[in-house]
Design a protein around this motif. Sequence first.
Motif, PDB file in Angstrom:
ATOM      1  N   GLY A   1       5.153  23.298  -6.296  1.00 30.68           N
ATOM      2  CA  GLY A   1       4.284  22.141  -5.517  1.00 30.68           C
ATOM      3  C   GLY A   1       3.260  21.258  -6.495  1.00 30.68           C
ATOM      4  N   GLY A   2       2.813  21.909  -7.548  1.00 36.15           N
ATOM      5  CA  GLY A   2       2.469  20.931  -8.446  1.00 36.15           C
ATOM      6  C   GLY A   2       3.192  19.872  -9.110  1.00 36.15           C
ATOM      7  N   GLU A   3       4.636  20.254  -9.357  1.00 38.61           N
ATOM      8  CA  GLU A   3       5.362  19.337  -9.911  1.00 38.61           C
ATOM      9  C   GLU A   3       5.826  18.102  -9.005  1.00 38.61           C
ATOM     10  N   LEU A   4       5.832  18.595  -7.563  1.00 34.73           N
ATOM     11  CA  LEU A   4       6.096  17.748  -6.536  1.00 34.73           C
ATOM     12  C   LEU A   4       4.988  16.810  -6.532  1.00 34.73           C
ATOM     13  N   GLN A   5       3.853  17.268  -6.480  1.00 34.20           N
ATOM     14  CA  GLN A   5       2.767  16.031  -6.592  1.00 34.20           C
ATOM     15  C   GLN A   5       2.669  15.401  -7.700  1.00 34.20           C
ATOM     16  N   ARG A   6       3.086  15.744  -8.899  1.00 33.83           N
ATOM     17  CA  ARG A   6       3.170  14.908 -10.175  1.00 33.83           C
ATOM     18  C   ARG A   6       4.302  14.103  -9.893  1.00 33.83           C
ATOM     19  N   LEU A   7       5.246  14.433  -9.283  1.00 35.22           N
ATOM     20  CA  LEU A   7       6.414  13.310  -9.057  1.00 35.22           C
ATOM     21  C   LEU A   7       5.825  12.072  -8.195  1.00 35.22           C
ATOM     22  N   ALA A   8       5.140  12.546  -7.053  1.00 40.21           N
ATOM     23  CA  ALA A   8       4.377  11.432  -6.346  1.00 40.21           C
ATOM     24  C   ALA A   8       3.584  10.664  -6.971  1.00 40.21           C
ATOM     25  N   ILE A   9       2.965  11.112  -7.930  1.00 41.80           N
ATOM     26  CA  ILE A   9       2.090  10.291  -8.675  1.00 41.80           C
ATOM     27  C   ILE A   9       3.075   9.327  -9.438  1.00 41.80           C
ATOM     28  N   ALA A  10       4.164   9.769 -10.097  1.00 38.51           N
ATOM     29  CA  ALA A  10       4.963   8.934 -10.809  1.00 38.51           C
ATOM     30  C   ALA A  10       5.422   7.924  -9.878  1.00 38.51           C
ATOM     31  N   ARG A  11       5.741   8.202  -8.654  1.00 42.34           N
ATOM     32  CA  ARG A  11       6.271   6.942  -7.810  1.00 42.34           C
ATOM     33  C   ARG A  11       5.328   5.819  -7.706  1.00 42.34           C
ATOM     34  N   ALA A  12       3.741   6.249  -7.576  1.00 35.63           N
ATOM     35  CA  ALA A  12       2.722   5.154  -7.580  1.00 35.63           C
ATOM     36  C   ALA A  12       2.722   4.731  -8.934  1.00 35.63           C
TER      37      ALA A  12
ATOM     38  N   VAL B   1       5.398   3.722 -10.627  1.00 32.39           N
ATOM     39  CA  VAL B   1       6.497   2.925 -10.084  1.00 32.39           C
ATOM     40  C   VAL B   1       6.321   1.754  -9.277  1.00 32.39           C
ATOM     41  N   GLN B   2       5.610   2.080  -8.411  1.00 34.88           N
ATOM     42  CA  GLN B   2       5.630   1.146  -7.199  1.00 34.88           C
ATOM     43  C   GLN B   2       4.380   0.001  -7.575  1.00 34.88           C
ATOM     44  N   LYS B   3       3.227   0.340  -8.165  1.00 34.34           N
ATOM     45  CA  LYS B   3       2.176  -0.502  -8.612  1.00 34.34           C
ATOM     46  C   LYS B   3       1.636  -1.033  -7.294  1.00 34.34           C
ATOM     47  N   PRO B   4       1.229  -0.198  -6.155  1.00 32.43           N
ATOM     48  CA  PRO B   4       0.586  -0.753  -4.930  1.00 32.43           C
ATOM     49  C   PRO B   4      -0.794  -1.438  -5.295  1.00 32.43           C
ATOM     50  N   ALA B   5      -1.087  -2.314  -4.396  1.00 30.35           N
ATOM     51  CA  ALA B   5      -2.497  -2.824  -4.565  1.00 30.35           C
ATOM     52  C   ALA B   5      -3.409  -1.712  -3.827  1.00 30.35           C
ATOM     53  N   TRP B   6      -3.214  -1.126  -3.054  1.00 30.58           N
ATOM     54  CA  TRP B   6      -3.918   0.032  -2.425  1.00 30.58           C
ATOM     55  C   TRP B   6      -3.067   1.205  -2.670  1.00 30.58           C
TER      56      TRP B   6
ATOM     57  N   ARG C   1       0.682  -1.321   0.041  1.00 31.36           N
ATOM     58  CA  ARG C   1      -0.129  -0.070   0.024  1.00 31.36           C
ATOM     59  C   ARG C   1       1.148   1.236   0.070  1.00 31.36           C
ATOM     60  N   LEU C   2       0.545   2.031  -0.756  1.00 23.92           N
ATOM     61  CA  LEU C   2       1.238   3.424  -0.706  1.00 23.92           C
ATOM     62  C   LEU C   2       0.533   4.453  -0.318  1.00 23.92           C
ATOM     63  N   PHE C   3       0.779   5.582   0.629  1.00 22.21           N
ATOM     64  CA  PHE C   3       0.090   6.707   0.906  1.00 22.21           C
ATOM     65  C   PHE C   3       0.783   8.077   0.280  1.00 22.21           C
ATOM     66  N   LEU C   4      -0.084   8.804  -0.265  1.00 20.64           N
ATOM     67  CA  LEU C   4       0.631  10.118  -1.034  1.00 20.64           C
ATOM     68  C   LEU C   4       0.114  11.213  -0.103  1.00 20.64           C
ATOM     69  N   PRO C   5       1.007  11.843   0.537  1.00 21.30           N
ATOM     70  CA  PRO C   5       0.549  12.994   1.337  1.00 21.30           C
ATOM     71  C   PRO C   5       0.417  14.283   0.395  1.00 21.30           C
ATOM     72  N   GLN C   6      -0.450  15.349   1.004  1.00 24.25           N
ATOM     73  CA  GLN C   6      -0.664  16.532   0.080  1.00 24.25           C
ATOM     74  C   GLN C   6       0.723  17.266  -0.135  1.00 24.25           C
ATOM     75  N   LYS C   7       1.574  17.236   0.888  1.00 23.99           N
ATOM     76  CA  LYS C   7       2.910  17.725   0.894  1.00 23.99           C
ATOM     77  C   LYS C   7       3.919  16.682   0.298  1.00 23.99           C
ATOM     78  N   PRO C   8       4.378  16.269  -0.585  1.00 21.81           N
ATOM     79  CA  PRO C   8       5.241  15.214  -0.955  1.00 21.81           C
ATOM     80  C   PRO C   8       6.695  15.460  -0.181  1.00 21.81           C
TER      81      PRO C   8
ATOM     82  N   TYR D   1      11.592   6.546  -4.756  1.00 21.06           N
ATOM     83  CA  TYR D   1      11.420   6.638  -3.399  1.00 21.06           C
ATOM     84  C   TYR D   1      10.008   6.114  -3.224  1.00 21.06           C
ATOM     85  N   PRO D   2       9.729   5.226  -1.998  1.00 25.06           N
ATOM     86  CA  PRO D   2      10.738   4.844  -0.975  1.00 25.06           C
ATOM     87  C   PRO D   2      11.617   3.538  -1.438  1.00 25.06           C
TER      88      PRO D   2
END
Length: 569
Positions: A493-504, A506-511, A433-440, A453-454
């Motif tokens: 801020g928007g670019e950081l959030q997009r980078l966080a989505i890129a992590r998702a 990459v990780q392909k979590p179930a949740w 599972r992967l949690f993406l906070p508002q402030k990556p 990361y992570p």
Amino acid sequence: MRKAWIFLKQLWALTVPYFKSTGGRWALAFFAFLVGLSFVIVEVNVRLSYWNNRFFTALQEKNQDAFWAEIMVFAQLAAVFITIAVLRYVLQQVFEIRWRTWLTNHFVERWTTAEAYYKLQITDGRTDNPDQRISEDLRLFVERTLGLAISFITNAATLASFAVVLWSLSAPIETFTLAGTEFTIPGLLFWAALVYSAFITWVSHLVGRKLVGLNFNRERREADFRFDLVRMRENAEAIALYGGAEVERGRLQSRFGQVRQNFMAIINRQKFLVGVQAAFDQAVVLVPYLIIWPVYFIGNVPFGHMTQTAGAFGRVQDAFSWFANIYSTLAEWVATVQRLTGFIAALEEAERKACAATRGTAPGSDWSVDVDVRLPNDTLLLSTDFTLKAGENVLFTGVSGSGKSTLFRVLAGIWPFADGRIAVPVSAEVKGRLFLPQKPYVPVGSLRAAVAYPAPESDVSDDVLRLALIDVGLPALADRLDDEGHWQNRLSGGELQRLAIARALVQKPAWLFLDEATSAMDEDMERRLYQILKDRLPDTTLVSIGHRSSLKAFHDREVRLSPAALAAE
């Protein structure tokens, strides 16, 4: 006495684990070797004491053969002393860095286990600047503990060796007449050195005992000032946009004012200690001569005997006065031990503050949640009961302060103030599972590490990372994976959030839990990214927190939370 016993227990708790660890026997052997080298140095000093007697007696008697013979003896003793002193210094530094390495790894592991680093921030208001305790206090602890241990053992050996020398040198003066009565005090010079040193120690303790508290506060004030400097650097753009330079300047000046105030308090206390010690150090030069002068001037002892007596008296007095001579160092060391043991106590408390909600693995594929979420002051924030089904995307909504983000922290298992029941599906444990906070959070380093990361960057291919960056609308970064930088500050801020989505991607979590993870983007970009998530991760269940109505199109169900307390989120 009770305080001394408590301190010894604290010191034991900090010191013993290293010597009980893997390689502890090696550490003990290494330390024993350092002690052995110290004993050799003491033996050389004893031999130099007797050399001193012979050399100055040869000068008094104008015996050239004896003079040159003693010159050769001195050269040999000096060569041995220099060699051993250099060897001991090098080995002591090696021992220090090995011990510090083990302690640092141990404390970092404790700090990063069970999210203690996070829980300390919300449960403990007394443990300031854990980063400073791990970096600076551990360095000081190892440096001071090893240095003081070697110094204490060396002084004990010096005292034992030169006490014998001084006792034998007292023979010509241990019988004297006072007011017509003859007295005999065996080892007179030894007892004189003992009384003199005891008086110095007592006075030094009276003058310097307040230094422990002042040194404790000194480390805290310095760390607070450094922390504010780092915060200003990391938030430079926001401060500049607010025009907050003047406020920050005042804050920094106020912080440094506390540093200066505490520093001046240390100086005011230290000056009396330095003055007392300097006065006694000057006086001790004359004390042995004032004791032995009557027998010297009547010719009962040679000049070499007198100089050896003065040297041995100084050695014994220094050994007896060890506590007084290093009082300020001891005060700093005691404060360091107290800060580290306080940090350990806070870590243990944080480890005990696991979430009270019962967590277990559900046999099915769904999350089952029935919890009461509270604030640190035990105020009820939210009481909720729901089920998250695999494959059913859920959107949590509610007014600000309703506990949405805190609920996600409970689901992540990092919020300790909750009770009830949480059943985690096997899919969340196996596929993750992967949690993406508002402030990556983006670590300092290569862009490759930031996107992976992570997960370790070596576990993800560059092609996967580049494709993820292109998918989230950051094609300009796709060919910069080797670039190093402080990406948290370089991206918007928007670019950081997009980078966080890129992590998702990459990780392909179930949740995948998104806590307003697209709030800094426009609605078009938000819709595009949610569509990409659904297309690229068809087996991932999305659980989102959001306020925009446009998000409803990407979720199968909406859960609206209502606050159960007046406390702000």
